[in-house]
Design a protein around this motif. Structure first.
Motif, PDB file in Angstrom:
ATOM      1  N   ALA A   1       0.783  -1.245  -0.081  1.00  0.00           N
ATOM      2  CA  ALA A   1       0.110  -0.222   0.006  1.00  0.00           C
ATOM      3  C   ALA A   1       0.909   1.372  -0.066  1.00  0.00           C
ATOM      4  O   ALA A   1       0.796   2.236  -0.802  1.00  0.00           O
ATOM      5  N   GLU A   2       1.890   1.417   0.793  1.00  0.00           N
ATOM      6  CA  GLU A   2       2.842   2.366   0.905  1.00  0.00           C
ATOM      7  C   GLU A   2       3.315   2.801  -0.277  1.00  0.00           C
ATOM      8  O   GLU A   2       3.253   4.027  -0.605  1.00  0.00           O
TER       9      GLU A   2
ATOM     10  N   THR B   1       2.508  14.961   0.089  1.00  0.00           N
ATOM     11  CA  THR B   1       3.051  14.261   1.159  1.00  0.00           C
ATOM     12  C   THR B   1       2.256  13.138   1.633  1.00  0.00           C
ATOM     13  O   THR B   1       1.056  13.166   1.445  1.00  0.00           O
ATOM     14  N   VAL B   2       3.007  12.089   1.970  1.00  0.00           N
ATOM     15  CA  VAL B   2       2.442  10.663   2.399  1.00  0.00           C
ATOM     16  C   VAL B   2       3.182  10.601   3.557  1.00  0.00           C
ATOM     17  O   VAL B   2       4.359  10.272   3.693  1.00  0.00           O
TER      18      VAL B   2
ATOM     19  N   ALA C   1       3.158   6.680  -4.805  1.00  0.00           N
ATOM     20  CA  ALA C   1       3.470   6.912  -6.219  1.00  0.00           C
ATOM     21  C   ALA C   1       2.289   7.784  -6.742  1.00  0.00           C
ATOM     22  O   ALA C   1       2.387   8.097  -7.920  1.00  0.00           O
ATOM     23  N   MET C   2       1.239   7.874  -6.227  1.00  0.00           N
ATOM     24  CA  MET C   2       0.189   8.731  -6.520  1.00  0.00           C
ATOM     25  C   MET C   2       0.794  10.185  -6.994  1.00  0.00           C
ATOM     26  O   MET C   2       1.317  11.015  -6.140  1.00  0.00           O
ATOM     27  N   PRO C   3       0.586  10.627  -8.093  1.00  0.00           N
ATOM     28  CA  PRO C   3       1.063  11.742  -8.754  1.00  0.00           C
ATOM     29  C   PRO C   3       0.423  13.139  -7.913  1.00  0.00           C
ATOM     30  O   PRO C   3       1.245  14.157  -7.739  1.00  0.00           O
TER      31      PRO C   3
ATOM     32  N   THR D   1      -1.463   9.189   6.558  1.00  0.00           N
ATOM     33  CA  THR D   1      -1.944  10.739   6.246  1.00  0.00           C
ATOM     34  C   THR D   1      -1.437  11.330   4.955  1.00  0.00           C
ATOM     35  O   THR D   1      -0.181  11.249   4.563  1.00  0.00           O
ATOM     36  N   LEU D   2      -2.285  11.610   3.939  1.00  0.00           N
ATOM     37  CA  LEU D   2      -1.943  12.043   2.650  1.00  0.00           C
ATOM     38  C   LEU D   2      -2.527  13.154   2.485  1.00  0.00           C
ATOM     39  O   LEU D   2      -3.527  13.779   2.784  1.00  0.00           O
ATOM     40  N   GLU D   3      -1.651  14.275   1.940  1.00  0.00           N
ATOM     41  CA  GLU D   3      -1.992  15.676   1.694  1.00  0.00           C
ATOM     42  C   GLU D   3      -2.062  15.909   0.174  1.00  0.00           C
ATOM     43  O   GLU D   3      -0.742  15.472  -0.516  1.00  0.00           O
TER      44      GLU D   3
END
Ligand SMILES: Nc1ncnc2c1ncn2[C@@H]1O[C@H](COP(=O)(O)OP(=O)(O)O)[C@@H](O)[C@H]1O
Ligand SMILES: [Mg+2]
Length: 310
Positions: free
Chosen positions: A242-243, A254-255, A248-250, A263-265
């Protein structure tokens, strides 16, 4: 109404200034209030909200600038406006032993166009307090009475200054409903508050005032989008890999991870959808998923560098 029946500004304030001796309470304040909206002047104590409102009401004369309300000048046309605007008393104390119906009668006698007081009491849920002394009313009931008094002349514009201060959350919610009801009857509401939640839930548009200056004006959503575009997603997953996928999400600026909690921003309206798509495409199983959206409180912090509660 403006041209072609579109609602136009009911109040136009241009460059007003007001000082008390050496204290500059309001400097160069400009804004419009449109017909049929709830407009909020928001800011901390001492920001200049009451001074601004009193200038618009014609109670105070600004040192400079111009104000037009219903096409009239609040100072010059004070008598013409008297029957068309409604002002709520601030921190006002009526005589302790005046009865609710007596206060309404007294107020009604000041106007040539007074509406039925008993009907107002019904609308504001005070009908069973008709014969009660003012001093026996709860804080919420007193505020409802002040609203009733402000509505006695069926005004086109209603001024409400910090009207839920000191009330408990339940009484506050009841007052919010009443204010929405005023708007639904086609009236324009000009209010002040230092409570960001109140502004967010009640106002169609707000002007943020600090140290006598307007910092920005817009709908609460516009102000949040403009100044606090960051969206936060909190999620929990034990899925292996998952990490890596999330990082890798464009769109993810921050992750951060603590054990199974992430926590994803990211920026913008589409960020939350993007996270959901990433989870779905990679078949990542989550046990918790929450979004944190910024609010007016965050906007105030961003714009001024300090919390409104300070
Ligand atoms: N009658 C007054 N005399 C002197 N100073 C005043 C008076 N009214 C307000 N002020 C000052 O003007 C500033 C703005 O006050 P006010 O308009 O009441 O702000 P708010 O309603 O946002 O709390 C504050 O610094 C306040 O102390
Ligand atoms: Mg005030």
């Amino acid at each position: 109404m403006g041209d072609f029946g579109t609602p136009g500004p009911v109040i136009q304030v241009r460059g007003i200034r007001k000082s008390y001796g050496a204290t500059v309470a309001v400097s160069d304040v400009s804004f419009d209030v449109n017909e049929g909206e709830i407009f909020g002047l928001i800011g901390p104590n001492g920001a200049g909200k009451t001074t601004t409102m009193e200038c618009v009401e014609g109670v105070r004369r600004p040192d400079g600038g111009t104000i037009s309300i219903l096409g009239l000048d609040p100072f010059r046309d004070v008598y013409a406006l008297q029957n068309r605007i409604g002002v709520q008393l601030q921190q006002a104390q009526l005589q302790k032993r005046i009865k609710v119906w007596e206060a309404l009668d007294l107020w009604a006698s000041l106007y040539t166009n007074a509406v039925d007081g008993d009907r107002l009491l019904e609308q504001l849920g005070l009908e069973n307090k008709r014969d009660a002394w003012f001093m026996t009313l709860s804080g919420g009931q007193k505020q409802r009475l002040f609203i009733a008094l402000a509505l006695i002349n069926d005004p086109e514009v209603v001024f409400l200054d910090e009207l839920t201060t000191g009330l408990d959350p339940q009484a506050r919610r009841a007052i919010w409903e009443l204010v929405r009801g005023i708007r639904e009857r086609g009236k324009t509401v000009f209010m002040t508050t230092h409570l960001m939640e109140e502004a967010e839930r009640l106002c169609d548009r707000v002007a943020i005032l600090e140290h006598g200056k307007i910092i920005d004006i817009g709908t609460p959503e516009q102000l949040v989008r403009r100044h606090c575009p960051t969206r936060t997603v909190l999620l929990a997953t034990e899925s292996a890999g998952a990490e890596e996928r999330l990082r890798a999400m464009p769109g993810a600026a921050t992750v951060t991870r603590h054990d199974a909690r992430y926590t994803l921003e990211g920026q913008g309206e589409d960020f939350v959808t993007e996270v959901i798509q990433c989870l779905s495409e990679n078949r990542i199983r989550v046990t918790d998923f929450r979004t944190v959206l910024p609010n007016l409180e965050d906007v105030f912090l961003k714009l001024t560098g300090h919390s409104i509660r300070d």
